[in-house]
Design a protein around this motif. Structure first.
Motif, PDB file in Angstrom:
ATOM      1  N   LEU A   4       0.832  -1.210   0.000  1.00 43.87           N
ATOM      2  CA  LEU A   4       0.000   0.000   0.000  1.00 43.87           C
ATOM      3  C   LEU A   4       0.862   1.254   0.000  1.00 43.87           C
ATOM      4  O   LEU A   4       0.587   2.210  -0.733  1.00 43.87           O
ATOM      5  N   ASP A   5       1.903   1.250   0.810  1.00 40.83           N
ATOM      6  CA  ASP A   5       2.822   2.386   0.834  1.00 40.83           C
ATOM      7  C   ASP A   5       3.437   2.600  -0.544  1.00 40.83           C
ATOM      8  O   ASP A   5       3.423   3.705  -1.084  1.00 40.83           O
ATOM      9  N   ARG A  55       6.941  -9.815   6.631  1.00 40.18           N
ATOM     10  CA  ARG A  55       6.785  -8.571   7.396  1.00 40.18           C
ATOM     11  C   ARG A  55       7.702  -7.458   6.881  1.00 40.18           C
ATOM     12  O   ARG A  55       8.441  -6.828   7.640  1.00 40.18           O
ATOM     13  N   MET A  56       7.626  -7.228   5.581  1.00 41.83           N
ATOM     14  CA  MET A  56       8.390  -6.124   4.992  1.00 41.83           C
ATOM     15  C   MET A  56       7.880  -4.818   5.587  1.00 41.83           C
ATOM     16  O   MET A  56       6.673  -4.644   5.761  1.00 41.83           O
ATOM     17  N   VAL A  57       8.772  -3.919   5.893  1.00 42.06           N
ATOM     18  CA  VAL A  57       8.448  -2.688   6.612  1.00 42.06           C
ATOM     19  C   VAL A  57       8.146  -1.556   5.626  1.00 42.06           C
ATOM     20  O   VAL A  57       8.978  -1.228   4.782  1.00 42.06           O
ATOM     21  N   PRO A  58       6.955  -0.961   5.732  1.00 44.75           N
ATOM     22  CA  PRO A  58       6.620   0.159   4.852  1.00 44.75           C
ATOM     23  C   PRO A  58       7.312   1.444   5.283  1.00 44.75           C
ATOM     24  O   PRO A  58       7.790   1.549   6.408  1.00 44.75           O
ATOM     25  N   GLY A  59       7.336   2.402   4.373  1.00 46.05           N
ATOM     26  CA  GLY A  59       7.800   3.743   4.717  1.00 46.05           C
ATOM     27  C   GLY A  59       9.060   4.192   4.025  1.00 46.05           C
ATOM     28  O   GLY A  59       9.338   5.384   3.977  1.00 46.05           O
ATOM     29  N   GLY A  60       9.814   3.290   3.459  1.00 44.87           N
ATOM     30  CA  GLY A  60      11.080   3.686   2.853  1.00 44.87           C
ATOM     31  C   GLY A  60      11.055   3.835   1.348  1.00 44.87           C
ATOM     32  O   GLY A  60      12.026   4.286   0.749  1.00 44.87           O
TER      33      GLY A  60
END
Length: 161
Positions: free
Chosen positions: A61-62, A150-155
């Motif tokens: 989504l990010d 669990r890939m981290v969004p935001g980058g």
């Protein structure tokens, strides 16, 4: 274990790099097929965002909303996408593509109903339907990988063209 408890997850790209390259090639082929079929890039992003909303994939989504904005997508349409049936913000083609993407994403619930397919066939040709099916399938695979690892969004930042 709750979703807030974190254990180390596989670094997918490092663990199976050939698969990741292959998946990237599939994505590129899908984008190319959609371009050849004259499916609007903005429409592809709507499909990707909607599938990612259904699947609950924050990472995708990010990424997809960043790309949609970079292509000129409005905040109003992005925010309203989860309730697209309740708005007048989307064209007939977009509505048909979103219904098809939802059916593909939720295929375990009810297959792809004839009515949804017929609606898409009324506004898209065969090559366009095939491209939309491929886009929905590829983003669903990406969603599942991103969620499971669990890939981290935001980058993510869109590349400038």
């Amino acid at each position: 274990m709750s979703n807030h408890d974190h254990i180390s997850r596989v670094a997918f790209k490092k663990a199976i790099p050939r698969h990741v390259r292959g998946h990237g090639a599939l994505h590129a082929a899908t984008v190319s097929a959609a371009q050849d079929a004259k499916v609007e890039p903005e429409l592809l992003e709507l499909v990707r965002i909607r599938a990612s909303q259904i699947n609950g994939c924050a990472f995708c989504l990010d990424m997809r909303t960043e790309d949609a904005r970079a292509q000129g997508g409005t905040e109003q349409r992005i925010y309203a996408l989860s309730a697209w049936r309740e708005t007048s913000f989307f064209t007939e083609r977009e509505r048909a593509a979103l219904a098809l993407a939802e059916a593909v994403t939720l295929v375990h619930d009810r297959q792809v109903p004839d009515s949804v397919y017929a609606e898409a066939a009324g506004v898209f040709d065969d090559a366009q339907i095939a491209a939309l099916l491929s886009v929905a399938t590829v983003i669903n695979a990406y969603n599942r990988i991103a969620i499971a690892t669990r890939m981290v969004p935001g980058g993510y930042r869109p590349t400038q063209k």
